[in-house]
Scaffold this motif. Structure first.
Motif, PDB file in Angstrom:
ATOM      1  N   VAL A 253      13.140  -4.752  48.251  1.00 27.68           N
ATOM      2  CA  VAL A 253      12.673  -4.366  46.913  1.00 27.68           C
ATOM      3  C   VAL A 253      11.865  -3.076  46.971  1.00 27.68           C
ATOM      4  O   VAL A 253      11.910  -2.259  46.050  1.00 27.68           O
ATOM      5  N   ALA A 254      11.106  -2.879  48.078  1.00 25.63           N
ATOM      6  CA  ALA A 254      10.338  -1.637  48.205  1.00 25.63           C
ATOM      7  C   ALA A 254      11.260  -0.428  48.255  1.00 25.63           C
ATOM      8  O   ALA A 254      10.916   0.654  47.777  1.00 25.63           O
ATOM      9  N   GLY A 257      13.624  -0.884  43.754  1.00 23.91           N
ATOM     10  CA  GLY A 257      12.950  -1.759  42.811  1.00 23.91           C
ATOM     11  C   GLY A 257      13.894  -2.462  41.861  1.00 23.91           C
ATOM     12  O   GLY A 257      13.565  -3.513  41.313  1.00 23.91           O
ATOM     13  N   LEU A 260      14.790  -6.299  42.042  1.00 20.13           N
ATOM     14  CA  LEU A 260      13.933  -7.338  41.490  1.00 20.13           C
ATOM     15  C   LEU A 260      14.534  -7.955  40.231  1.00 20.13           C
ATOM     16  O   LEU A 260      14.240  -9.089  39.878  1.00 20.13           O
ATOM     17  N   VAL A 418       4.679  -5.944  46.408  1.00 19.22           N
ATOM     18  CA  VAL A 418       5.734  -4.940  46.230  1.00 19.22           C
ATOM     19  C   VAL A 418       5.588  -4.250  44.878  1.00 19.22           C
ATOM     20  O   VAL A 418       5.688  -3.026  44.774  1.00 19.22           O
ATOM     21  N   LEU A 419       5.357  -5.056  43.823  1.00 16.12           N
ATOM     22  CA  LEU A 419       5.199  -4.467  42.491  1.00 16.12           C
ATOM     23  C   LEU A 419       4.011  -3.519  42.444  1.00 16.12           C
ATOM     24  O   LEU A 419       4.064  -2.464  41.801  1.00 16.12           O
ATOM     25  N   LEU A 422       5.093  -0.406  44.179  1.00 13.47           N
ATOM     26  CA  LEU A 422       5.992   0.358  43.321  1.00 13.47           C
ATOM     27  C   LEU A 422       5.227   1.032  42.190  1.00 13.47           C
ATOM     28  O   LEU A 422       5.517   2.171  41.815  1.00 13.47           O
ATOM     29  N   SER A 423       4.226   0.302  41.649  1.00  9.37           N
ATOM     30  CA  SER A 423       3.420   0.884  40.577  1.00  9.37           C
ATOM     31  C   SER A 423       2.624   2.073  41.083  1.00  9.37           C
ATOM     32  O   SER A 423       2.546   3.115  40.427  1.00  9.37           O
TER      33      SER A 423
END
Length: 756
Positions: A253-254, A257, A260, A418-419, A422-423
């Protein structure tokens, strides 16, 4: 020796009165009182520690949990000699199941029976945690009151952990209904929670010796620790696998994205550790599903329910209908749910679903209890029937285990991490993009100003009193075209280094027509910096123009262009004209001569030597090595020269043209160019709306479209034209435009360098 709350100490074989019997003692605190409980010694020489050590050794030989429970029941029965010993396990809702038992021959088996949570109320469960051992020697025995009734603080004595205290009359009635004469229970405590009980029944009164009971209590504690260790090992192995899955998920996911929101991919990853029949991903109100799940409307309702009732932790249930009555409508598809929240409220979720699992549950008696009047008013009576009673359970799924919920929590933390990354990355990207935009705008402004200054200089230097207005415009147009062609070649490589041979070939083809064969070139395949490329474009253009007007190419002569790399790394370019008219040094140096002789020294710090022998002009230019980007190993090949299209005044003969261009000046110039090559009429439009209105009139036979029109594009115009192109007349015109597109582009570029 007493330490902590509920601590109990024992002493064995005490003589309280000289010459009297010996007693075993149990001592504990109750408030400010010390409680001493005494029993006459009924067995001596009993070594509880040695006995329990042997029991634990046999228990350790059990290979799996089924055998482990069965061996535990067998060891307790061997120690206490009760008729029936059961291992009774609680589920998350408090109901119990007999998972193992050891029986005296002829005693009915309760193995596999379930008992409702109400059989052991919450207050009784709390007491089992405080007092881990409880015996009722005779369910019909007399109850003896405490004397005095109140302690020194005028409060009833707290008998919670007293080993001799009586039990609830309701419980005694319950045991009598089962035909039990004596009972013994040993708490099984795992991770601080009541996992279950050793429940022992005897069908006549029975009181094991104090030493036997202490050994049984010690065995219960050791059994609990061993069970906890086994569960932790199994959980550790399972969670290690889950962590590996979480790491894999995080890494994927990294990198991307978008994964997800891929329910099928998430389901495949997660279901390896938390089995599920379907997966739904709910992000920003958008739902993606895979496998067996409720429909989208039902999923939105579930998300609202979760946001209302569930906290920020993983939520699991095997009975969705207990949360919302609507779940009964899709119970066959999804009866169980595990929701992994991914954000703060309103939350996003990854939701795992399990289908309905119809199963037959064997209860120890009918669950319905009757209400009758008792000495203290209406109350529930204990069940009087302990015959097996079966129930088909519907609307429920296979429960999610505690280990699976812990794994889901691990996945939740991993996904949140991860989120967050990503943020943060998105924030950094936005900041970098903003910084790049500022730099880009500044650079664009700088380049535009330079170009405008260069055009202004070209206009100023091209101005000559001896030139007519037409000659002035033509000369200026040629020079601007030379710059435009150079920029086209540079921007095609994203403003990177470009090949010198492409520059020479482009200039040769632009004006010479059939005479281009009289220009020969050879040299290494060199790429030069954009700054040097632009300078050399003007120099080569002026040399080519002079040769065409006054030099070798104005007659039957030829031009040879050679270049090579010196040992110092500088690029040497040689221009040699021959076979043309006699050459004399110019009496007047115009702007063109100034460009040829001074551009390379002034702009690049190189050298320029121009000579005028009678046989033809020669020039030598040295471009410093810092402007040489790369030299390829192969020599620049003599590439085939594309056909030269001269202006054909009838190329668009009789056509009615739509020219879509949002710049008025460019539109006017383009309109002139299209008229020059035969268009009967040209309609110009700066926007999609105006263009579609002109197309709707039905007169347009083909169109020239600028793609970017301010805040919109011309895609919809092209689609409309293509749709109308299936009519025969327009289709023929469209095909003709397609066939001559290269010539049209080349010819329009001669007129307006920006337009293509």
């Amino acid at each position: 020796m007493l330490r902590g709350d509920d601590a109990i100490e024992r002493a064995f074989g005490l003589t309280l009165v000289p010459g009297g019997p010996m007693y075993d003692a149990s001592i504990h605190f109750s408030g400010r009182s010390i409680v001493i409980e005494l029993e006459a010694v009924s067995q001596t020489g009993f070594d509880a520690a040695t006995l329990v050590r042997g029991m634990m050794s046999r228990l350790g030989e059990a290979q799996d949990m089924t055998r482990f429970f069965a061996e535990g029941a067998r060891q307790v029965r061997a120690l206490t000699d009760f008729d029936r010993v059961m291992v009774y396990r609680f589920d998350r809702e408090g109901s119990g199941e007999v998972v193992a038992e050891s029986l005296k021959q002829g005693v009915d088996s309760f193995l596999g029976l379930h008992y409702p949570a109400s059989d052991i109320p919450m207050q009784a469960r709390a007491l089992y945690l405080r007092s881990t051992f409880r015996i009722i020697a005779d369910v019909k025995g007399n109850v003896v009151p405490i004397v005095p009734t109140l302690d020194i603080d005028r409060q009833p004595l707290d008998q919670s952990i007293s080993i001799l205290r009586a039990v609830s009359p309701i419980h005694l009635e319950y045991l009598r209904n089962m035909g039990v004469g004596a009972s013994l229970s040993i708490s099984i405590i795992v991770d601080g929670r009541l996992w279950g009980l050793f429940a022992c029944h005897h069908y006549s009164p029975r009181l094991p010796s104090f030493a036997q009971r202490i050994a049984a209590e010690l065995f219960g504690q050791m059994f609990s620790l061993t069970l906890e260790g086994r569960e932790r090992r199994a959980g550790s192995d399972y969670e290690a696998q889950a962590r590996a899955i979480a790491d894999r998920l995080m890494a994927a996911v990294a990198q991307d994205g978008a994964l997800l929101a891929d329910a099928a991919w998430l389901g495949e990853i997660i279901s390896t550790t938390v089995p599920a029949d379907g997966v739904a991903v709910y992000i920003n109100g958008t739902v993606e599903t895979s496998g067996k799940t409720p429909n989208r409307e039902q999923l939105h309702a579930l998300a609202r329910l979760l946001n209302t009732n569930a906290g920020g932790q993983v939520f699991a249930t095997d009975w969705l209908a207990s949360l919302t009555a609507d779940a009964a409508d899709y119970a066959a598809t999804a009866s169980g749910m595990l929701a992994i929240p991914l954000s703060r409220a309103p939350r996003d979720y990854v939701i795992l679903f399990r289908t309905e699992r119809l199963r037959k549950v064997r209860w120890g008696g009918n669950l319905q209890k009757e209400i009758e009047l008792g000495p203290n008013g209406p109350r529930l009576t204990p069940r009087k029937s302990f015959e097996e009673w079966s129930e088909l359970v519907k609307g429920r799924s296979e429960p999610f285990t505690a280990a699976q919920i812990r794994v889901a929590e691990t996945l939740r933390v991993a996904l949140l991490e991860v989120l967050l990354r990503l943020s943060e990355t998105a924030g950094d990207d936005r900041r970098r993009a903003a910084d790049r935009q500022v730099i880009l705008i500044a650079e664009l402004n700088h380049r535009v100003r330079n170009i405008l200054a260069l055009i202004r200089g070209l206009i100023s230097q091209t101005r000559d009193s001896s030139l007519s207005a037409e000659a002035f415009v033509a000369t200026l147009d040629d020079r601007v075209q030379a710059l435009a062609r150079a920029h086209d070649q540079l921007t095609s490589d994203r403003w990177g280094p470009a090949r010198l041979i492409d520059l020479i070939r482009t200039e040769s083809e632009a004006y010479l027509g059939e005479r281009r064969q009289r220009v020969t070139h050879s040299g290494v395949n060199v790429l030069i910096d954009p700054t040097a490329f632009t300078v050399m474009a003007l120099v080569i253009h002026e040399l080519m123009t002079n040769a065409t007007k006054y030099g070798a190419l104005s007659d039957d002569g030829s031009v040879e262009i050679e270049w090579e790399i010196e040992p110092s790394g500088s690029l040497i370019v040689k221009w040699t004209e021959s076979g043309g008219p006699l050459v004399e040094p110019p009496s007047h140096r115009g702007f063109g001569s100034t460009i040829i002789e001074n551009s390379v020294p002034y702009d690049l710090g190189g050298t320029a030597q121009v000579e005028y022998p009678a046989g033809g002009l020669t020039a030598r230019f040295c471009i410093p090595s810092r402007y040489i980007a790369h030299v390829l190993e192969d020599y620049a090949p003599a590439l085939p020269i594309a056909p030269k299209y001269m202006i054909e005044s009838d190329l668009l003969a009789g056509e009615i043209v739509l020219l879509v261009e949002d710049s008025m000046i460019i539109a006017l110039d383009g309109e002139d160019a299209l008229i020059d090559i035969g268009a009967r009429e040209v309609f110009t439009a700066p926007s999609v709306v105006r263009s579609l209105a002109l197309i709707e009139e039905g007169r347009i036979s083909f169109a020239v479209l600028d793609y970017n029109l301010g805040g919109e594009t011309s895609v919809s115009i092209a689609e409309q034209l293509l749709a109308r192109g299936y009519r025969s007349s327009s289709r023929q015109a469209m095909e003709r435009l397609w066939n001559c597109r290269d010539r049209l582009k080349a010819q329009l570029s001669l007129r307006s360098p920006i337009m293509p």
